[in-house]
Design a protein around this motif. Structure first.
Motif, PDB file in Angstrom:
ATOM      1  N   ILE A 221      69.943  80.333  12.634  1.00 13.27           N
ATOM      2  CA  ILE A 221      70.718  79.091  12.655  1.00 13.27           C
ATOM      3  C   ILE A 221      69.708  77.961  12.479  1.00 13.27           C
ATOM      4  O   ILE A 221      68.736  77.848  13.227  1.00 13.27           O
ATOM      5  N   GLU A 222      69.940  77.116  11.488  1.00 10.86           N
ATOM      6  CA  GLU A 222      68.964  76.082  11.142  1.00 10.86           C
ATOM      7  C   GLU A 222      69.415  74.693  11.604  1.00 10.86           C
ATOM      8  O   GLU A 222      70.577  74.319  11.415  1.00 10.86           O
ATOM      9  N   GLU A 223      68.493  73.975  12.196  1.00  9.33           N
ATOM     10  CA  GLU A 223      68.707  72.599  12.649  1.00  9.33           C
ATOM     11  C   GLU A 223      70.104  72.379  13.251  1.00  9.33           C
ATOM     12  O   GLU A 223      70.899  71.594  12.742  1.00  9.33           O
ATOM     13  N   SER A 231      64.089  68.838  23.116  1.00  6.74           N
ATOM     14  CA  SER A 231      64.632  69.481  24.312  1.00  6.74           C
ATOM     15  C   SER A 231      66.006  70.075  24.017  1.00  6.74           C
ATOM     16  O   SER A 231      66.354  71.137  24.548  1.00  6.74           O
ATOM     17  N   GLY A 232      66.783  69.407  23.162  1.00  9.49           N
ATOM     18  CA  GLY A 232      68.078  69.954  22.769  1.00  9.49           C
ATOM     19  C   GLY A 232      67.936  71.236  21.979  1.00  9.49           C
ATOM     20  O   GLY A 232      68.671  72.207  22.190  1.00  9.49           O
ATOM     21  N   HIS A 233      66.974  71.255  21.046  1.00  9.14           N
ATOM     22  CA  HIS A 233      66.700  72.491  20.307  1.00  9.14           C
ATOM     23  C   HIS A 233      66.306  73.614  21.269  1.00  9.14           C
ATOM     24  O   HIS A 233      66.773  74.761  21.142  1.00  9.14           O
ATOM     25  N   ILE A 244      66.624  80.490  16.180  1.00  8.26           N
ATOM     26  CA  ILE A 244      66.759  79.091  15.763  1.00  8.26           C
ATOM     27  C   ILE A 244      65.621  78.738  14.807  1.00  8.26           C
ATOM     28  O   ILE A 244      64.447  78.977  15.094  1.00  8.26           O
ATOM     29  N   GLN A 245      65.986  78.159  13.677  1.00  7.63           N
ATOM     30  CA  GLN A 245      65.034  77.712  12.652  1.00  7.63           C
ATOM     31  C   GLN A 245      65.045  76.180  12.603  1.00  7.63           C
ATOM     32  O   GLN A 245      66.110  75.562  12.695  1.00  7.63           O
ATOM     33  N   ALA A 264      60.876  74.611  20.818  1.00  5.12           N
ATOM     34  CA  ALA A 264      62.077  74.109  20.159  1.00  5.12           C
ATOM     35  C   ALA A 264      62.743  75.107  19.217  1.00  5.12           C
ATOM     36  O   ALA A 264      63.932  74.966  18.925  1.00  5.12           O
ATOM     37  N   SER A 265      62.006  76.088  18.711  1.00  6.49           N
ATOM     38  CA  SER A 265      62.602  77.005  17.743  1.00  6.49           C
ATOM     39  C   SER A 265      61.879  78.342  17.745  1.00  6.49           C
ATOM     40  O   SER A 265      60.721  78.444  18.172  1.00  6.49           O
TER      41      SER A 265
END
Length: 360
Positions: A221-223, A231-233, A244-245, A264-265
């Motif tokens: 899943i990107e951005e 912090s949300g990522h 997560i990408q 974050a990712s």
């Protein structure tokens, strides 16, 4: 051997046609606004690179920035690392983000291209590697399994793509789920499928959607949330069953250091025109290697094939062709892979096409 010196920098704006419009959560991209950069040297070689401006509104400012920065660098030795230090000092107080960062990154790529041409080698060899086929994915906007069935079968059967990316966030959860369910059914289990939300969700909504989409074996899943919300990522990543990408909108190596520190990712995908060109990419590749993070590219596939070949954690190369219409030798995808071409970055302008699509 005498080090080449910069004798001039020129930039031109073109708007290239696209084979199909690219729809995302915020609208439709129906053409390629590009800035073509040429760096002339005192040894008769001109380095080339290009930038994707996203919108026609950014073309004129980018052209002016590239040429104005170029005037400041005229007469200096063609040494990308040294030139990056000069540009860092010039823009440290202003900051790297935005059009300045893109102009600096584009110039850096052109510097490396010129060095490769002078050496008669592809840039990947200057970096200590060798050209090799890099696995690539075919990148689209919003897809529909029924309407786009022929297109997707051609991507697989004619070009050998084993991975497809689509866009989401243009509707509600049911819209995303229906699209992904249809695509997975059409593509089968052996084709990697990625979904890009283009920063369109908040962490809570991203988490909710990902929980439903986890049934469809997505590669990433990107951005999912705004790029600056590290912090949300990290919060989405913690709750996600899908990797997560992110990274196409993180600026220069410092931006990646902060993102990696924030967790974050799972994967990162620098954009050469935002990370500081080839010089900046190499720094981030070292960070990714140290943190064992798979690293992919974002657009600019011709240059990306060179740097991914020397990236220890190289993952996927994105194929989204904005420049093919103005290149003498457009990008080739063979068996779903892209191999770096030379000399330099392998870029040469088709001047008749440039004249056709140039805007002032």
């Amino acid at each position: 051997m005498t080090t080449a010196a910069i004798t001039g920098v020129t930039a031109r704006a073109v708007v290239t046609p696209m084979k199909r419009p690219l729809r995302n959560a915020f609208g439709i991209i129906d053409a390629g606004p590009l800035v073509l950069i040429d760096v002339a040297t005192d040894q008769g070689v001109t380095g080339h690179s290009y930038l994707f401006a996203y919108t026609r509104l950014a073309l004129k400012p980018l052209v002016h920035l590239v040429e104005d920065i170029g005037r400041e660098l005229t007469g200096k030795a063609l040494a990308p690392v040294d030139l990056m230090k000069v540009m860092d000092a010039k823009f440290r107080l202003l900051g790297w983000q935005g059009l300045v960062g893109m102009a600096v990154s584009g110039l850096d790529m052109a510097f490396w291209d010129a060095l490769g041409q002078l050496a008669g080698k592809p840039v990947v060899e200057l970096l200590g590697g060798s050209a090799r086929p890099i696995p690539a994915y075919d990148s689209y906007g919003v897809l529909d399994a029924k309407a786009d069935e022929r297109t997707l079968h051609a991507a697989r059967d004619e070009h050998g793509f084993r991975a497809i990316k689509t866009k989401g966030g243009h509707g509600d959860l049911a819209t995303d789920a229906a699209m992904i369910k249809g695509l997975r059914g059409l593509l089968g289990p052996d084709i990697a499928l990625m979904l890009d939300f283009n920063q369109s969700l908040d962490p809570a909504e991203a988490t909710r959607r990902i929980a439903v989409l986890a049934d469809y074996d997505l590669t990433w899943i990107e951005e999912p949330v705004p790029q600056e919300n590290l912090s949300g990522h990290a919060a989405v990543r913690e709750r996600s069953e899908i990797p997560i990408q992110a990274g196409e909108n993180w600026w220069f190596p410092r931006g990646f250091a902060e993102a990696i520190a924030a967790g974050a990712s799972d994967f990162i995908m620098p954009d050469l025109m935002k990370v500081g060109g080839i010089t900046g990419w190499l720094n981030v590749a070292g960070q990714a290697d140290a943190a064992s993070i798979p690293m992919s590219s974002h657009i600019l596939p011709e240059a990306s094939a060179h740097v991914l070949a020397v990236t220890p954690t190289a993952h996927w190369l994105e194929v989204l062709d904005f420049a093919g219409a103005i290149l003498t030798h457009p990008l080739q995808v063979i068996d779903g892979k892209v191999t770096a071409k030379g000399p330099g970055l392998g870029l040469a302008w088709n001047e008749s096409a440039v004249a056709k699509y140039q805007v002032t």
